[in-house]
Design an enzyme around this catalytic site. Structure first.
Site, PDB file in Angstrom:
ATOM      1  N   LYS A 200     -19.214  18.846 -35.882  1.00  0.00           N
ATOM      2  CA  LYS A 200     -19.780  19.997 -35.174  1.00  0.00           C
ATOM      3  C   LYS A 200     -19.524  21.284 -35.963  1.00  0.00           C
ATOM      4  O   LYS A 200     -20.416  22.081 -36.189  1.00  0.00           O
ATOM      5  CB  LYS A 200     -19.157  20.081 -33.779  1.00  0.00           C
ATOM      6  CG  LYS A 200     -19.700  21.220 -32.960  1.00  0.00           C
ATOM      7  CD  LYS A 200     -19.127  21.218 -31.551  1.00  0.00           C
ATOM      8  CE  LYS A 200     -19.561  22.494 -30.837  1.00  0.00           C
ATOM      9  NZ  LYS A 200     -18.990  22.620 -29.499  1.00  0.00           N
ATOM     10  N   ARG A 260     -16.279  16.239 -27.688  1.00  0.00           N
ATOM     11  CA  ARG A 260     -16.018  14.963 -27.011  1.00  0.00           C
ATOM     12  C   ARG A 260     -17.100  14.608 -26.000  1.00  0.00           C
ATOM     13  O   ARG A 260     -17.034  13.563 -25.356  1.00  0.00           O
ATOM     14  CB  ARG A 260     -14.624  14.976 -26.383  1.00  0.00           C
ATOM     15  CG  ARG A 260     -14.335  16.166 -25.519  1.00  0.00           C
ATOM     16  CD  ARG A 260     -12.848  16.314 -25.199  1.00  0.00           C
ATOM     17  NE  ARG A 260     -12.573  17.558 -24.487  1.00  0.00           N
ATOM     18  CZ  ARG A 260     -12.357  18.729 -25.080  1.00  0.00           C
ATOM     19  NH1 ARG A 260     -12.400  18.821 -26.394  1.00  0.00           N
ATOM     20  NH2 ARG A 260     -12.121  19.806 -24.386  1.00  0.00           N
ATOM     21  N   GLU A 345      -7.693  15.553 -24.297  1.00  0.00           N
ATOM     22  CA  GLU A 345      -8.082  16.792 -24.981  1.00  0.00           C
ATOM     23  C   GLU A 345      -8.709  17.757 -23.970  1.00  0.00           C
ATOM     24  O   GLU A 345      -8.585  18.968 -24.101  1.00  0.00           O
ATOM     25  CB  GLU A 345      -9.053  16.505 -26.140  1.00  0.00           C
ATOM     26  CG  GLU A 345      -9.201  17.684 -27.080  1.00  0.00           C
ATOM     27  CD  GLU A 345      -9.911  17.346 -28.391  1.00  0.00           C
ATOM     28  OE1 GLU A 345      -9.251  17.157 -29.411  1.00  0.00           O
ATOM     29  OE2 GLU A 345     -11.159  17.274 -28.380  1.00  0.00           O
ATOM     30  N   HIS A 376      -0.646  -9.926 -22.479  1.00  0.00           N
ATOM     31  CA  HIS A 376       0.428 -10.504 -23.295  1.00  0.00           C
ATOM     32  C   HIS A 376       1.157  -9.419 -24.067  1.00  0.00           C
ATOM     33  O   HIS A 376       1.839  -9.699 -25.038  1.00  0.00           O
ATOM     34  CB  HIS A 376      -0.170 -11.552 -24.238  1.00  0.00           C
ATOM     35  CG  HIS A 376      -0.909 -12.612 -23.482  1.00  0.00           C
ATOM     36  ND1 HIS A 376      -0.277 -13.715 -22.949  1.00  0.00           N
ATOM     37  CD2 HIS A 376      -2.210 -12.698 -23.097  1.00  0.00           C
ATOM     38  CE1 HIS A 376      -1.175 -14.451 -22.303  1.00  0.00           C
ATOM     39  NE2 HIS A 376      -2.349 -13.852 -22.365  1.00  0.00           N
ATOM     40  N   LYS A 505      -3.513  21.985 -37.281  1.00  0.00           N
ATOM     41  CA  LYS A 505      -4.472  22.012 -38.396  1.00  0.00           C
ATOM     42  C   LYS A 505      -4.069  23.088 -39.397  1.00  0.00           C
ATOM     43  O   LYS A 505      -4.055  22.871 -40.603  1.00  0.00           O
ATOM     44  CB  LYS A 505      -5.878  22.353 -37.883  1.00  0.00           C
ATOM     45  CG  LYS A 505      -6.593  21.219 -37.195  1.00  0.00           C
ATOM     46  CD  LYS A 505      -8.029  21.659 -36.910  1.00  0.00           C
ATOM     47  CE  LYS A 505      -8.697  20.780 -35.896  1.00  0.00           C
ATOM     48  NZ  LYS A 505      -9.993  21.279 -35.449  1.00  0.00           N
TER      49      LYS A 505
HETATM   50  O1  F6P Z   1      -9.452  17.509 -32.548  1.00  0.00           O
HETATM   51  C1  F6P Z   1     -10.094  18.730 -32.390  1.00  0.00           C
HETATM   52  C2  F6P Z   1     -11.558  18.606 -32.596  1.00  0.00           C
HETATM   53  O2  F6P Z   1     -12.057  19.891 -32.644  1.00  0.00           O
HETATM   54  C3  F6P Z   1     -12.261  17.792 -31.516  1.00  0.00           C
HETATM   55  O3  F6P Z   1     -12.492  18.488 -30.361  1.00  0.00           O
HETATM   56  C4  F6P Z   1     -13.491  17.384 -32.233  1.00  0.00           C
HETATM   57  O4  F6P Z   1     -14.138  16.345 -31.569  1.00  0.00           O
HETATM   58  C5  F6P Z   1     -12.923  17.006 -33.574  1.00  0.00           C
HETATM   59  O5  F6P Z   1     -11.900  17.950 -33.805  1.00  0.00           O
HETATM   60  C6  F6P Z   1     -13.901  17.009 -34.711  1.00  0.00           C
HETATM   61  O6  F6P Z   1     -14.472  18.261 -34.891  1.00  0.00           O
HETATM   62  P1  F6P Z   1     -15.790  18.461 -35.722  1.00  0.00           P
HETATM   63  O7  F6P Z   1     -16.883  17.699 -35.067  1.00  0.00           O
HETATM   64  O8  F6P Z   1     -16.034  19.920 -35.741  1.00  0.00           O
HETATM   65  O9  F6P Z   1     -15.539  17.923 -37.114  1.00  0.00           O
END
Ligand code: F6P
Length: 541
Positions: A200, A260, A345, A376, A505
């Site tokens: 994204k 998500r 999340e 199991h 990050k």
């Molecule tokens: O883990 C944080 C996050 O921003 C998620 O919400 C998202 O799905 C993932 O990283 C990947 O983000 P992107 O699609 O921007 O690479």
């Protein structure tokens, strides 16, 4: 939504009182006293059936939970969600994934139509062998490079419907650990492999690093710079970054689609490539059917809202700290991981929408694995561990043809048996008889009895899918999405941001720079300093 301390709400107090009473109640005796219990606490919508009669609830509890949702603003929040209002208030965005799954004849944004049409055309070209690799060979394998929401949804669906796969095989690479991409590439033919870089933001370090390596792998295997366009497409909202990376073909989506919640957008293109556009359309249609139900059904018969209410009850009132998801279907093995992101999340928050501290528990720990394997592994703890957990069993039904296979019958029987065993436990008198027949008595009998008995009364829900197909899968995933939303409304938190992942990050970037020697050391704690020294020594730096 209200900013009153939720614990002061009359419904919250009522629930506290009901929980105290319920701590002495047994679900098996509730069944014995109410022949209509199973029916009373079972709901169906869009081919999904939720039987929550084995939960520690009664009608008074469900009514009080409904009142709590209402006082927390459920109705207004639902209207806001469906109208595309900026319900994600910390980012000023809508969370309008439902708009992506409206049928073609419903009013959609022009841009949603345009991307869907471009996607369909591209998918058709690839699947019919018109889209060719750099040697003129048709594409046989698609590798989606993405992480989190840009991975888990399409991965779940492609795994779940693997039986529909024709010609094109989809693979998913998420981890920055080189093993993930390396182990995938080793199986790929560069002439026939298409990479979809899904991000994204198009700024996620893991995804960009893997995409760079994949690009180099193609070049090392005989492709030229000009050939890259035939082997790389992107799905993103960030056109500038996609171009800067050197990818020409991009399928866009919008900031009002959360990561998500994005599998319904072009993020799902690997689903369409691997399983066909008609499968992708069926997935959207099933989700849309669940949307319709969620948007219009009253709280008492609203399936996603009921999932949410039962979760709140278990978490906030019965004090169950974890929620376990056990799909009894090998093809749904990716479901716990998908739900971990969706639920934790979204609702792993400790401030309200107004920036105040949340004074109650929010999301429980979500975990799970596929049945029967899980029996199991961790079911011992579910049955006899000190901490009880709330379990969702997900059981796709099958037909007579499938049931001709003894293993298929075992799959279904095991699922039903575990749910019943958790609720009933083991009858102590019957166990004493059994041990006596084994010749035990006195202290030896007592000891065995203590080890073998379990009390039951462990809450669980059964979620049946009429069939494991794209339509029902769409409905199931949409139900969980809406569950998460309703819980966010009750806890008055924003389910649609994820600021908590940002700090890690940023710090990873700093630490990487320090390990590589390109950044000045920051002020770390002694543990991190010592660990970095060990890493440097291992790397010979
Ligand atoms: O883990 C944080 C996050 O921003 C998620 O919400 C998202 O799905 C993932 O990283 C990947 O983000 P992107 O699609 O921007 O690479």
């Amino acid at each position: 939504m209200t900013d009153l301390d939720i614990r002061q709400q009359p419904a919250w107090r009522d629930l506290g009182r009901l929980a105290a009473q319920m701590s002495r109640a047994r679900v098996d005796s509730m069944f014995a006293h109410d022949p209509a219990r199973a029916e009373r606490f079972t709901l169906s919508a869009a081919g999904i059936t939720l039987d929550y009669s084995k939960q520690r609830v009664d009608q008074a509890v469900m009514r009080a939970l409904g009142r709590l949702a209402e006082t927390q603003g459920f109705h207004a929040a639902r209207t806001a969600l469906f109208s595309g209002a900026p319900v994600n208030n910390s980012e000023g965005r809508a969370a309008w994934h439902m708009a992506l799954r409206r049928p073609d004849d419903a009013p959609l944004h022009d841009e949603v139509h345009a991307v869907r049409a471009a996607m369909a055309e591209f998918v058709d070209d690839v699947r019919r062998g018109r889209w060719l690799g750099y040697t003129g060979a048709p594409i046989s394998d698609v590798v989606n490079i993405g992480i989190g929401g840009s991975d888990l949804g399409p991965r779940l669906i492609c795994d779940a419907l693997a039986q529909l796969r024709q010609r094109i095989h989809c693979h998913f690479v998420a981890n920055v650990d080189p093993a993930d991409l390396d182990d995938t590439l080793i199986r790929m033919d560069p002439e026939r492999t298409l990479f979809i870089v899904t991000s994204k933001s198009f700024g996620t370090a893991e995804t960009l690093a893997n995409a760079q390596v994949a690009r180099q792998w193609l070049l090392d295997n005989g492709a030229s710079e000009d050939d890259i366009a035939r082997h790389f497409v992107a799905v993103s909202t960030n056109e500038e970054a996609v171009r800067a990376f050197g990818i020409e073909r991009m399928f866009g989506f919008w900031d009002w689609v959360g990561g998500r919640f994005s599998l319904w957008s072009a993020v799902g293109i690997s689903i369409a490539l691997g399983l066909g556009m008609e499968t992708f359309d069926a997935l959207l249609a099933g989700a849309h059917a669940m949307d319709n139900h969620f948007e219009t059904a009253p709280l008492e018969t609203n399936l996603p809202a009921t999932l949410a209410l039962v979760g709140v009850w278990n978490n906030n009132f019965l004090g169950l700290p974890s929620h376990v998801v056990v799909p009894y279907a090998q093809r749904l093995a990716a479901m716990p991981a998908f739900l971990q992101q969706l639920e934790m999340e979204s609702n792993g928050k400790s401030v309200t929408r107004d920036g105040e501290a949340v004074r109650v528990e929010t999301v429980p720990t979500v975990w799970g694995s596929v049945g029967t394997n899980a029996q199991h592994a961790f079911f011992q703890m579910l049955h006899q561990g000190v901490l009880a957990a709330d379990v969702d069993f997900v059981l796709p039904l099958s037909d007579a043809e499938a049931a001709a296979d003894d293993r298929e019958r075992q799959r279904v029987a095991n699922c039903l048996a575990q749910a019943e065993a958790l609720m009933r436990g083991r009858d102590t008198d019957a166990l004493v008889d059994e041990l006596t027949r084994e010749g035990l008595s006195g202290w030896a009998l007592e000891q065995r009895l203590a080890a073998r008995r379990f009390d039951g009364n462990r809450p669980n829900s059964m979620i049946l899918m009429d069939r494991l197909d794209a339509w029902h899968l769409g409905a199931l995933v949409a139900a969980y999405e809406h569950k998460v939303f309703v819980q966010g409304v009750i806890w008055n938190i924003n389910s649609f941001d994820q600021w908590g992942v940002e700090l890690g990050k940023t710090m990873a970037g700093q630490l990487l720079g320090e390990l590589e020697g390109s950044r000045e050391p920051a002020d770390h704690d002694a543990s991190t300093d010592a660990l970095m020294d060990r890493v440097r020594r291992a790397w010979g730096r």
